[in-house]
Scaffold this motif. Structure first.
Motif, short mmCIF file in Angstrom:
data_model
loop_
_atom_site.label_atom_id
_atom_site.label_comp_id
_atom_site.label_asym_id
_atom_site.label_seq_id
_atom_site.Cartn_x
_atom_site.Cartn_y
_atom_site.Cartn_z
N LEU A 255 4.17 1.05 1.10
CA LEU A 255 2.76 1.33 0.85
C LEU A 255 2.71 2.39 -0.24
CD1 LEU A 255 -0.19 0.81 1.79
CD2 LEU A 255 0.07 2.76 3.32
N GLU B 255 0.43 4.16 -3.18
CA GLU B 255 -0.93 4.37 -3.69
C GLU B 255 -1.90 3.38 -3.05
OE1 GLU B 255 -1.83 6.84 -5.37
OE2 GLU B 255 -0.11 7.60 -6.48
N ASN B 256 -1.76 3.23 -1.73
CA ASN B 256 -2.64 2.37 -0.92
C ASN B 256 -2.45 0.87 -1.19
OD1 ASN B 256 -4.47 2.53 1.24
ND2 ASN B 256 -6.20 2.04 -0.09
N GLN B 257 -1.39 0.50 -1.90
CA GLN B 257 -1.08 -0.90 -2.14
C GLN B 257 0.10 -1.30 -1.27
OE1 GLN B 257 -2.96 -2.99 -4.24
NE2 GLN B 257 -4.29 -1.19 -4.24
N ARG C 36 2.93 -3.94 0.20
CA ARG C 36 3.67 -5.16 -0.11
C ARG C 36 4.95 -5.22 0.70
NH1 ARG C 36 7.65 -5.38 -4.30
NH2 ARG C 36 8.36 -3.32 -4.92
#
Length: 314
Positions: free
Chosen positions: A251, A253-255, A257
């Motif tokens: 995770l 920067e709030n992304q 995957r």
């Protein structure tokens, strides 16, 4: 940032000396070697009480070639916070170069992170100290006699969660510690696995670059506590991912995957059958573990928005 595409990209310098007392087949030493190669000489390790601490600093010897501080189970994150604050104060007073990059790293097991050290960890995250927290997770209190912890998985044997006629190992599921850390809204949280070293190394490198707290949760198969042949540590780590008992993700920067995709997922039986800590489970208990994993896979796929963890192939 150090760019790592293969093991050849790792620096040759060794900051973790041989001759430690870790168990045969213990993958903690490999994790530490990689960590220190990436972090380099300008590093301070804050080590909570645990297997690594007692096995690498047997008086009068030490395996650490960087500054190293031993603290109690509960306060590693607090001690690291104080070190980081001290460096900031010294920089303001002109005592050290403010541009000098010093890596402050906490190294702690699941006992010192999931349970005893959780309060100090949460405080460090909330205050925003520039500290990289490395959790090596062997899923029990291995140093003190293989007692259960918040990291111990469902139906796993420990000395305090025996597999008997009434209770079949631990009756609770593993605490989602990385999710709890992510709820603090820090810049970087990741899970990693020593069986996938490049993925792990890239995540360590990213975590060290964050201007604030970062957290990397690394699965660390334990031959003694998990009761497997010491030859199979890496194999078991890989099977953890292939069965989705463990999912590598980050995770940033709030992304969110998933970093290791699994197109065809193996049944959890392939993972647990190599470990004595699951010996004695019935098909019903094994299927209960599988059902929990299936639900986690469904949850992760929904978050990502695609099938990054594929269907099970029994």
């Amino acid at each position: 940032m150090l760019r790592i595409r293969s093991v050849r990209d790792l620096p040759r310098e060794e900051y973790f000396a041989p001759g430690h007392g870790l168990c045969a087949g213990c993958t903690a030493s490999t994790i530490i070697r990689h960590l220190l190669k990436i972090a380099g000489r300008n590093t301070i390790i804050v080590n909570a009480t645990g297997c690594v601490e007692v096995s690498t600093t047997m008086y009068p010897y030490t395996s650490w070639r960087v500054p190293w501080l031993h603290v109690a189970f509960e306060n590693a994150a607090a001690a690291a916070s104080g070190i980081e604050a001290a460096f900031k104060a010294m920089a303001r007073k002109g005592l050290i170069d403010p541009e000098r990059n010093i890596n402050i790293i906490v190294l702690a097991g699941d006992g010192g992170t999931y349970d005893i050290g959780l309060q100090a960890l949460s405080g460090m995250l909330e205050r925003g100290h520039r500290v990289t927290y490395i959790l090596y997770d062997n899923e029990a209190y291995m140093n003190t006699g293989i007692q259960r912890s918040g990291a111990t998985p469902l139906h796993s044997w420990t000395t305090t969660t025996p597999i008997g006629k009434v209770f079949k190992g631990k009756v609770q599921v593993k605490k989602p510690i990385a999710d709890i850390v992510a709820a603090h809204r820090i810049q970087y949280v990741a899970t990693a696995n020593i069986a996938y070293p490049i993925d792990m190394d890239q995540k360590i490198a990213k975590g060290l670059q964050v201007n604030g707290p970062s957290f990397i949760h690394i699965l660390q198969p334990c031959p003694t506590g998990w009761r497997f042949d010491p030859r199979y540590g890496i194999k078991i780590g890989r099977l953890a991912v292939e069965t989705a008992m463990w999912i590598n993700w980050e995770l940033e920067e709030n992304q969110f995957r998933v970093t290791t995709r699994v197109p065809k997922r193996k049944h959890v039986r392939n993972y647990i059958q190599l470990q004595g800590r699951f010996r004695g489970l019935s098909e019903e208990e094994i299927n209960e573990i599988q059902l929990y994993v299936d639900r986690e896979v469904e949850r992760i796929n929904k978050i990502v928005g695609e099938e990054v963890i594929g269907p099970r192939v029994d």
